[in-house]
Design a protein around this motif. Structure first.
Motif, PDB file in Angstrom:
ATOM      1  N   LEU A  12       0.840  -1.208   0.000  1.00 50.58           N
ATOM      2  CA  LEU A  12       0.000   0.000   0.000  1.00 50.58           C
ATOM      3  C   LEU A  12       0.871   1.254   0.000  1.00 50.58           C
ATOM      4  CD1 LEU A  12      -2.750  -1.169   2.525  1.00 50.58           C
ATOM      5  CD2 LEU A  12      -2.698  -1.408   0.047  1.00 50.58           C
ATOM      6  N   GLU A  49      -0.918   2.787  11.418  1.00 56.38           N
ATOM      7  CA  GLU A  49      -0.563   2.077  10.188  1.00 56.38           C
ATOM      8  C   GLU A  49      -0.009   2.999   9.122  1.00 56.38           C
ATOM      9  OE1 GLU A  49      -4.128  -0.043   9.175  1.00 56.38           O
ATOM     10  OE2 GLU A  49      -4.048  -1.141  11.068  1.00 56.38           O
ATOM     11  N   ILE A  61      -2.849  12.427   6.260  1.00 51.03           N
ATOM     12  CA  ILE A  61      -3.907  11.696   5.567  1.00 51.03           C
ATOM     13  C   ILE A  61      -3.619  10.201   5.634  1.00 51.03           C
ATOM     14  CG2 ILE A  61      -5.188  11.414   3.407  1.00 51.03           C
ATOM     15  CD1 ILE A  61      -4.218  14.150   2.584  1.00 51.03           C
ATOM     16  N   TRP A  62      -4.599   9.450   6.020  1.00 51.35           N
ATOM     17  CA  TRP A  62      -4.579   8.005   6.079  1.00 51.35           C
ATOM     18  C   TRP A  62      -5.959   7.565   5.691  1.00 51.35           C
ATOM     19  CZ3 TRP A  62      -7.535   4.697   9.279  1.00 51.35           C
ATOM     20  CH2 TRP A  62      -7.164   3.349   9.243  1.00 51.35           C
ATOM     21  N   ASP A  63      -6.253   6.451   5.021  1.00 52.59           N
ATOM     22  CA  ASP A  63      -5.367   5.382   4.634  1.00 52.59           C
ATOM     23  C   ASP A  63      -4.921   5.541   3.183  1.00 52.59           C
ATOM     24  OD1 ASP A  63      -7.853   4.936   3.404  1.00 52.59           O
ATOM     25  OD2 ASP A  63      -7.760   2.792   3.631  1.00 52.59           O
ATOM     26  N   ASP A  64      -4.357   4.493   2.614  1.00 52.05           N
ATOM     27  CA  ASP A  64      -3.859   4.528   1.237  1.00 52.05           C
ATOM     28  C   ASP A  64      -4.934   4.991   0.259  1.00 52.05           C
ATOM     29  OD1 ASP A  64      -4.782   1.720   2.064  1.00 52.05           O
ATOM     30  OD2 ASP A  64      -4.931   1.631  -0.104  1.00 52.05           O
ATOM     31  N   HIS A  65      -6.146   4.512   0.474  1.00 52.68           N
ATOM     32  CA  HIS A  65      -7.223   4.889  -0.425  1.00 52.68           C
ATOM     33  C   HIS A  65      -7.540   6.380  -0.325  1.00 52.68           C
ATOM     34  CE1 HIS A  65     -11.089   5.637  -1.913  1.00 52.68           C
ATOM     35  NE2 HIS A  65     -11.587   5.736  -0.705  1.00 52.68           N
ATOM     36  N   ALA A  66      -7.630   6.886   0.909  1.00 52.39           N
ATOM     37  CA  ALA A  66      -7.902   8.316   1.114  1.00 52.39           C
ATOM     38  C   ALA A  66      -6.778   9.154   0.492  1.00 52.39           C
ATOM     39  CB  ALA A  66      -8.049   8.618   2.604  1.00 52.39           C
ATOM     40  N   GLU A  69      -7.157   9.130  -3.439  1.00 58.73           N
ATOM     41  CA  GLU A  69      -8.283   9.967  -3.881  1.00 58.73           C
ATOM     42  C   GLU A  69      -7.942  11.452  -3.675  1.00 58.73           C
ATOM     43  OE1 GLU A  69     -11.168   8.978  -5.300  1.00 58.73           O
ATOM     44  OE2 GLU A  69     -10.963   6.803  -5.064  1.00 58.73           O
ATOM     45  N   TYR A  70      -7.299  11.758  -2.557  1.00 54.47           N
ATOM     46  CA  TYR A  70      -6.915  13.147  -2.272  1.00 54.47           C
ATOM     47  C   TYR A  70      -5.954  13.671  -3.339  1.00 54.47           C
ATOM     48  CZ  TYR A  70      -4.829  17.126   0.206  1.00 54.47           C
ATOM     49  OH  TYR A  70      -4.356  18.376   0.531  1.00 54.47           O
TER      50      TYR A  70
END
Lengths: 222, 222
Positions: A12, A49, A61-66, A69-70
């Motif tokens: 990730l 994490e 900013i966390w997680d990988d998805h956020a 998208e950011y």
């Protein structure tokens, strides 16, 4: 300067590193041994994490998805998510395929057992899990071959976060020499194209003490 | 008509059901016993997992995350993701908190052991996992209490996908009577507000044979 808290063999984290490089955004990497549960890191991300991205003067900013998208929203110049809702749904479907299925069936069984466990006191690799990972990888390489036979890149005409995500997982497993390239020429052709991108240079320099990289790991003509 | 392939006690499916209802989008639910690996379902989603959304004349969308982002893009009228990149990052962070941490530490240990395992031949609930789930839930309820003390809803001023996601997990665990509300008045106040929304009506009618709902499960004044 933008900072990314990461672990070099965490897929990730690799995904975000490659994405940042594809978007030509400068960043420094901070190696974060999450198993130490450092207080200053927990203050950034109570979930403890990686990856965590800290923008200059920005909130963590966390997680990988956020994070992905950011970055797509704030730096849209190099679009890696697609231009229509249907395209983006296809990119996100394949990202889920690799971050969920490939991760569970392959990455965790190989990178998790052979590398991650080295940092956990008393943990020993589970040989059954390693065998399962080596079996499961064939089906995923077939799928990559199938997709890249139908399309220019995995999710369609253009390179996208789906390719980045797949390369993040595959490169970590490939360090161990556990990708059976000879049996999967379609997947190999796709990875050869991706591997030669400048965004992969740092990834191909990663190493972990005590486990030498497979001989072809950084070789662009493997 | 829009169709959602789901399982009633799968928190990711519940999240999409509540989101669709909050967006006032009509849909029919198709109960999909994923363990049967039905061929017609695998043709929709080769990953074999729920939730899968099929829009009228549309391609199937998987996974839960891709569905939520798609619905937000195509039906933006009731915004549930936030209006700035920073707000959306905060909503997505909390969604990750519940879908990763809460899911792993609580939902899987309680709903997974007590409900999901009923459908897997030969599987028996692991009492150690159930004990761990009951312990872990306190810390998460404290966090919900903390957030809703600072903010109107979990991610900020407005109700968002973060609240929907939290309610999806909590409602599934609450069916089992495993949410210790008496110890967590802050979390209880937040859930009482959310539970009374029309989007929760269908969720509160769910049942599974052989496991009666906790007495207060559908009670708005619990």
């Amino acid at each position: 300067m933008r900072r990314l808290y990461h672990l070099p063999f965490d897929a990730l984290s690799r995904k975000v590193r490659i994405l940042l490089a594809e978007k030509k955004l400068a960043f420094t990497c901070v190696h974060e041994p999450v198993w130490e549960r450092r207080e200053t890191f927990l203050a950034l991300n109570p979930a403890g994490e990686v990856p965590v991205l800290v923008e200059p003067e920005g909130k963590p900013i966390w997680d990988d998805h956020a994070i992905c998208e950011y970055l797509e929203e704030v730096y849209p110049e190099y679009n890696l998510l697609g231009t229509t809702p249907d395209q983006r749904a296809e990119v996100r479907r394949l990202v889920a395929w690799f971050d969920k299925k490939f991760a569970q069936e392959v990455t965790r069984n190989l990178v998790g057992e052979k590398i991650t466990k080295r940092f956990i006191a008393g943990a020993t690799p589970n040989s059954g899990a390693i065998r399962a990972g080596k079996q499961n990888v064939h089906y995923h390489l077939d799928y990559i071959g199938y997709l890249s036979d139908q399309r220019n890149w995995l999710a369609g005409e253009n390179l996208s976060l789906a390719d980045i995500c797949a390369a993040a997982h595959i490169s970590a497993v490939d360090y161990l020499g556990d990708i059976p390239w000879a049996d999967h020429p379609g997947a190999q052709a796709w990875y050869a194209r991706f591997k030669s991108r400048p965004s992969m240079r740092d990834i191909l320099k990663d190493s972990v003490s005590g486990i030498p990289a497979a001989r072809h790991y950084a070789d662009l003509d493997f």
